[in-house]
Design an enzyme around this catalytic site. Structure first.
Site, PDB file in Angstrom:
ATOM      1  N   ASP A   3       0.844  -1.192   0.000  1.00  0.00           N
ATOM      2  CA  ASP A   3       0.000   0.000   0.000  1.00  0.00           C
ATOM      3  C   ASP A   3       0.883   1.247   0.000  1.00  0.00           C
ATOM      4  O   ASP A   3       2.091   1.165  -0.177  1.00  0.00           O
ATOM      5  CB  ASP A   3      -0.932  -0.018   1.212  1.00  0.00           C
ATOM      6  CG  ASP A   3      -0.169  -0.308   2.512  1.00  0.00           C
ATOM      7  OD1 ASP A   3       1.051  -0.057   2.545  1.00  0.00           O
ATOM      8  OD2 ASP A   3      -0.783  -0.783   3.474  1.00  0.00           O
TER       9      ASP A   3
ATOM     10  N   HIS B 229       1.156  -9.075  -3.884  1.00  0.00           N
ATOM     11  CA  HIS B 229       0.141  -8.087  -3.486  1.00  0.00           C
ATOM     12  C   HIS B 229       0.852  -6.754  -3.260  1.00  0.00           C
ATOM     13  O   HIS B 229       1.172  -6.363  -2.138  1.00  0.00           O
ATOM     14  CB  HIS B 229      -0.582  -8.544  -2.223  1.00  0.00           C
ATOM     15  CG  HIS B 229      -1.721  -7.648  -1.830  1.00  0.00           C
ATOM     16  ND1 HIS B 229      -3.010  -7.837  -2.282  1.00  0.00           N
ATOM     17  CD2 HIS B 229      -1.770  -6.547  -1.033  1.00  0.00           C
ATOM     18  CE1 HIS B 229      -3.799  -6.904  -1.772  1.00  0.00           C
ATOM     19  NE2 HIS B 229      -3.057  -6.101  -1.011  1.00  0.00           N
TER      20      HIS B 229
ATOM     21  N   ASP C 159       0.142 -18.480  -4.803  1.00  0.00           N
ATOM     22  CA  ASP C 159       0.710 -17.311  -5.486  1.00  0.00           C
ATOM     23  C   ASP C 159      -0.420 -16.530  -6.147  1.00  0.00           C
ATOM     24  O   ASP C 159      -0.639 -16.604  -7.352  1.00  0.00           O
ATOM     25  CB  ASP C 159       1.749 -17.768  -6.515  1.00  0.00           C
ATOM     26  CG  ASP C 159       2.529 -16.605  -7.112  1.00  0.00           C
ATOM     27  OD1 ASP C 159       2.407 -15.480  -6.591  1.00  0.00           O
ATOM     28  OD2 ASP C 159       3.256 -16.828  -8.101  1.00  0.00           O
TER      29      ASP C 159
END
Length: 627
Positions: free
Chosen positions: A83, A416, A468
């Site tokens: 993030d 991610h 994954d």
């Protein structure tokens, strides 16, 4: 991601992949290569205006106006994970761990030509902390809103989410966050002391003020910055106060800080808590091992009895990791990975592994053993455990996968991470909107367009299973706090073994004697008539290996000032260089390199070495200029 509980350019990156593939094929782990990659992760996480020497080329400037709405410049620092929030607590812990590596593993980092990268990684954080601490009793603890940030999937360069900054002050205390930041700055002052004494003193001044602020105005930072509760909820602040005091004592030698840790040992839990976790939230094991060093060095004095209590708890943690704690052990997966909790478990494994590597050194230096309920353990036993965790992370696991992105032939490719999953702003200049990012990039089944080298993902579950999948953020998201301990861990395992990127008996590649012909090491001398100075280069080949159909050579070049006076601002011309180089900085001019900032001057008779890797003959090194 919610977290509960508590010239290196494109050619060098391609070469790193080839080298790592050769490593895995030989069933050895290349700690030097893994170490090198961890610094690239920190470059990928940079916020603010990026430096000319930035090696992660898919990143651009971002967060340039952070803090301006509140009347303070908070440009810089690191994004936390996948993030774009700058969470102060895990960032400070990461800087503390980087600094600990720079202090305790300076020899290993220097021998691998990574000390400069370590200091740069630390300074990107400490420069930000200095900005965030504009007054003695004020600390800006967060930039960005976790909730709104997580509703969007966009590059940092395109951010449209809130960049609100949140501060601590006497009316809004945060002893945990201020204490950890004080620890980070104190540890960093030790790291910089041999290289930049004035900057070291500045860091120490801020550390002292922050410790006083943290101790005088007590409270949990998540009560003052409620926005952080869903992401980095603090379980308490006593451990951070002890942690900061321990680091300040080590940095200053001032008995005031040691007395603080002794007087508050019981009240704050330092000698009461036996823990099985070391992390951004829980520092007790770190405090206990750091203070045990004083006892092991025979410097306990009037505090010997209390320090022995600290060491008893340090032993509890180490014995629990080694499964020799009378049944009160840390859980491990079938494959041998220590397992603390489901969410981002590898951060606990990396931190514990480094902590045990540190404790192994402290015990070894004192010719002492670890005293466990299930028997005595030699210091080597602690290091062996640390190595087992590192090897698991690098591929010795059920999946045959490295959990450090970009290392080895198999690693996570759907991380991610917003920036790595969307094409670079330099490749796709049109902005990617909040929702468009989810539709076009988050849900793609293909791998990330930008490889985020060196990132340690969250890792497998309790049964060694890993998916994954970009949406599987518990396992696929990397963090600062998880990756930072790897610097010290990989440096220690590298072991300062010149000529090899392996540590101890872990040889990374098939090595043979280099061919004689054109690879013979020969000294060359540069002696300009106008100054009478003499600079000598001594080339040598320290190892070689085969990757694919190509033989690669690790070249070491020693620069020696043979004159009777110091030289500074040395600029070198390096031609026929086709691989990565460590220990020199590019100047921006073609073929031109210079010594790092911390080594601007070579004293009379002083030598400095750098390393490069390439196939074929050695590069041509010559002097352009110096003062």
């Amino acid at each position: 991601m919610r977290k509960f509980g508590g010239s290196l350019f494109g050619v060098s990156l391609l070469l790193s992949v080839l080298l790592a593939a050769a490593t895995a094929a030989a069933e050895y782990y290349n700690y030097g290569s893994a170490l090198d990659k961890t610094f690239l992760f920190f470059e990928a996480q940079r916020s603010g205006k990026l430096p000319a020497a930035q090696r992660v080329k898919w990143r651009g400037p971002s967060g340039l106006k952070d803090g301006l709405a509140q009347g303070v410049s908070l440009e810089g620092g690191y994004y936390d994970a996948g993030d774009h929030v700058k969470f102060g607590l895990p960032m400070a812990f990461a800087v503390t761990m980087l600094s600990w590596a720079a202090v305790d593993n300076r020899k290993e980092l220097s021998s691998s030509n990574q000390m400069q990268q370590t200091l740069w990684s630390i300074r990107w954080g400490t420069d930000y902390f200095i900005k965030a601490h504009p007054q003695p009793n004020v600390l800006w603890g967060q930039v960005g809103d976790g909730e709104s940030d997580h509703y969007c999937w966009e590059r940092p360069e395109d951010m449209t989410t809130s960049r609100t900054a949140y501060k601590l002050d006497p009316y809004h205390p945060g002893s945990d966050l201020a204490g950890e930041t004080a620890a980070a700055l104190a540890a960093a002052s030790l790291a910089f002391k041999p290289f930049n004494s004035s900057y070291s003193a500045l860091l120490l001044s801020h550390a002292k003020e922050l410790f006083s602020f943290a101790d005088k105005y007590r409270g949990l930072y998540t009560n003052s910055i409620p926005n952080a509760k869903a992401f980095y909820m603090s379980s308490g602040y006593s451990d951070e106060l002890l942690w900061a005091a321990a680091w300040l004592h080590r940095a200053t030698g001032d008995q005031y800080y040691l007395k603080y840790a002794m007087d508050n040992s019981g009240y704050m839990g330092g000698t009461g808590w036996g823990v099985k976790e070391f992390s951004w939230d829980n520092k007790y094991a770190g405090v206990q091992i750091l203070l045990s060093k004083i006892l092991l060095e025979g410097k306990g004095g009037i505090y010997t009895s209390t320090l022995k209590q600290y060491q008893t708890k340090a032993d509890y943690f180490a014995c629990a990791c080694l499964k020799k704690n009378g049944g009160y052990n840390i859980q491990t997966t079938p494959g041998g990975l220590m397992y603390v909790r489901e969410w981002n478990n590898l951060q606990y494994a990396s931190a514990a592994a480094y902590l045990l590597a540190v404790y192994s050194d402290y015990l070894s230096a004192a010719n002492a053993k670890l005293n466990c309920p299930d028997g005595l353990v030699q210091p080597q036993g602690l290091l062996d455990f640390a190595r087992s965790q590192a090897d698991y992370i690098l591929g010795k696991n059920r999946q045959g996968m490295s959990y450090v992105v970009g290392y080895g032939p198999k690693y996570p490719i759907r991380v991610h991470h917003r920036g790595s999953s969307i094409p670079s702003i330099f490749a796709q200049r049109s902005s990617v909107s909040c929702v468009q990012g989810f539709d076009s990039w988050y849900r793609r089944s293909q791998g990330d367009p930008n490889v985020i080298y060196g990132a340690l993902v969250g890792g497998p579950d309790e049964n060694d299973n890993y998916s994954d999948d970009r949406s599987n953020y518990e396992q696929s998201e990397p963090t600062l706090s998880g990756t930072a301990p790897l610097v010290g861990l990989f440096a220690k395992l590298y072991g300062g073994s010149l000529g090899s990127y392996g540590g101890g008996s872990y040889k990374p590649y098939e090595t043979t004697k280099p061919a004689a012909s054109s690879y013979k090491a020969t000294p060359t001398t540069y002696s300009p008539k106008q100054s009478g100075a003499q600079i000598e280069f001594l080339h040598s080949i320290t190892s070689n290996w085969i990757a694919g159909n190509t033989r690669y050579y690790r070249h070491k070049v020693i620069i020696k000032n043979n004159s009777q006076k110091p030289i500074s601002d040395l600029k070198l011309k390096i031609e026929d260089l086709s691989g990565p180089i460590w220990g020199l900085n590019p100047t921006g001019q073609k073929y031109t390199y210079q010594l790092p900032q911390w080594q601007k001057t070579l004293r009379a008779g002083q030598a400095y070495d750098f390393v490069y890797v390439q196939g074929g003959p050695q590069a041509k090194v010559s002097v352009l200029s110096y003062n």
